[in-house]
Design a protein around this motif. Sequence first.
Motif, PDB file in Angstrom:
ATOM      1  N   LYS A 265     -11.855  17.963  39.954  1.00  0.00           N
ATOM      2  CA  LYS A 265     -12.222  18.087  38.542  1.00  0.00           C
ATOM      3  C   LYS A 265     -13.078  19.325  38.265  1.00  0.00           C
ATOM      4  CE  LYS A 265     -14.262  14.244  37.563  1.00  0.00           C
ATOM      5  NZ  LYS A 265     -14.801  13.061  36.908  1.00  0.00           N
TER       6      LYS A 265
ATOM      7  N   GLY B 201     -16.306  28.278  34.559  1.00  0.00           N
ATOM      8  CA  GLY B 201     -16.244  28.602  33.145  1.00  0.00           C
ATOM      9  C   GLY B 201     -16.797  29.985  32.860  1.00  0.00           C
TER      10      GLY B 201
ATOM     11  N   SER C 101     -14.526  23.223  37.962  1.00  0.00           N
ATOM     12  CA  SER C 101     -13.958  24.437  37.392  1.00  0.00           C
ATOM     13  C   SER C 101     -14.996  25.549  37.341  1.00  0.00           C
ATOM     14  CB  SER C 101     -13.429  24.173  35.978  1.00  0.00           C
ATOM     15  OG  SER C 101     -14.498  23.844  35.099  1.00  0.00           O
TER      16      SER C 101
ATOM     17  N   ASN D 190     -12.583  26.252  31.287  1.00  0.00           N
ATOM     18  CA  ASN D 190     -11.559  25.949  32.290  1.00  0.00           C
ATOM     19  C   ASN D 190     -10.860  27.223  32.744  1.00  0.00           C
ATOM     20  OD1 ASN D 190     -11.686  22.947  32.322  1.00  0.00           O
ATOM     21  ND2 ASN D 190     -11.121  23.210  30.172  1.00  0.00           N
ATOM     22  N   TRP D 191     -11.629  28.283  32.892  1.00  0.00           N
ATOM     23  CA  TRP D 191     -11.061  29.569  33.298  1.00  0.00           C
ATOM     24  C   TRP D 191     -10.335  29.451  34.636  1.00  0.00           C
ATOM     25  CZ3 TRP D 191     -13.274  33.239  37.031  1.00  0.00           C
ATOM     26  CH2 TRP D 191     -12.586  34.469  37.046  1.00  0.00           C
ATOM     27  N   ILE D 192     -11.002  28.796  35.604  1.00  0.00           N
ATOM     28  CA  ILE D 192     -10.380  28.471  36.892  1.00  0.00           C
ATOM     29  C   ILE D 192     -10.555  26.974  37.108  1.00  0.00           C
ATOM     30  CG2 ILE D 192     -10.441  28.776  39.394  1.00  0.00           C
ATOM     31  CD1 ILE D 192      -9.369  31.219  37.996  1.00  0.00           C
ATOM     32  N   GLN D 193      -9.459  26.274  37.360  1.00  0.00           N
ATOM     33  CA  GLN D 193      -9.515  24.824  37.512  1.00  0.00           C
ATOM     34  C   GLN D 193      -9.109  24.395  38.921  1.00  0.00           C
ATOM     35  OE1 GLN D 193      -6.895  24.281  33.860  1.00  0.00           O
ATOM     36  NE2 GLN D 193      -8.387  22.653  33.470  1.00  0.00           N
TER      37      GLN D 193
ATOM     38  N   ASP E 238     -17.451  25.678  47.533  1.00  0.00           N
ATOM     39  CA  ASP E 238     -16.831  24.467  47.008  1.00  0.00           C
ATOM     40  C   ASP E 238     -16.702  23.438  48.132  1.00  0.00           C
ATOM     41  OD1 ASP E 238     -15.692  22.949  44.958  1.00  0.00           O
ATOM     42  OD2 ASP E 238     -13.662  23.547  45.508  1.00  0.00           O
TER      43      ASP E 238
ATOM     44  N   SER F 180     -20.431  27.576  37.358  1.00  0.00           N
ATOM     45  CA  SER F 180     -19.687  26.583  38.140  1.00  0.00           C
ATOM     46  C   SER F 180     -19.948  25.215  37.533  1.00  0.00           C
ATOM     47  CB  SER F 180     -20.121  26.624  39.612  1.00  0.00           C
ATOM     48  OG  SER F 180     -21.509  26.380  39.736  1.00  0.00           O
TER      49      SER F 180
END
Length: 275
Positions: free
Chosen positions: A64, A68, A66, A80-83, A102, A52
């Motif tokens: 911002k 990785g 993501s 930036n696998w999930i942004q 999050d 994370s």
Amino acid sequence: MKKNIFYILLLFIISFSSIAQHSLNRIWITDSILPIPESVLYDKTDQILYTSLMDGSPAERDGKGSIGKLAPDGKIINLNWIQGLNAPKGMAKFKNKLFVADLTEIVIIDIKQQKILKKITVDDAKILNDVTIDKKGIVYVSDPKVGKIFKLENDIATVYLENLNKPNGLKFIDNNLYFLDNGSLYKINDKKTKQLLAEGMDENTDGIEPIADNEFIVSCWTGIVYYVNKDGSKEILSDTRKEEYYSADIGLDNEKKIVYVPSLFKKTIAAYSLR
């Protein structure tokens, strides 16, 4: 005389055995290019390290953040696998889904489809931190800011434990929830009976990973990593507070005995062999 020598040797052996028996030896470290890694999760099935990446303040809703992906040897696959996250922290995997803490939301990611399925808001939460999941798929997430551990079941979040100090690291093992709170390690069963397992660690306890039966690796984000023994005694495996090399939420490959340590503001992840 011989008897005295025997007793002296015996005392020496006993004293030596009480000295720390475990150590961390670094295998690799990434370049300082990771945008504030807070947590590492080792996925044995897919042979992937998820991390994370806050890329900003731990409490700022800035979009911002993501998730990785790295290879187990430290090679970066995709940062930036999930942004589109805010300040992502702890993660846990259940079947084909990744659950991420999050801020005030639990983000559910479909790993195969590589997309966010949903975001579930947790009422009363301020800075959600670590995540763990039991065998039934019930999700538990801590919030040190409000002193609570929440439970997510059937997409509904409720308070599971409250009136805690700074609950952070979580791990569900068998039928028990293990959690770190302000320098102490606790176990709580399904009847919510709480048992103190270890205390006296740095108050900023963060990550927890089981390494053996009732033995754990515990990190503190200020820069200490402990080995916690069955009897509650502790060994300091690493102390990088003076270097400000913060050790956040660790990951573990238990088969190979490799500990993955993210360092927040040094922007690195390092792998250590546990001996």
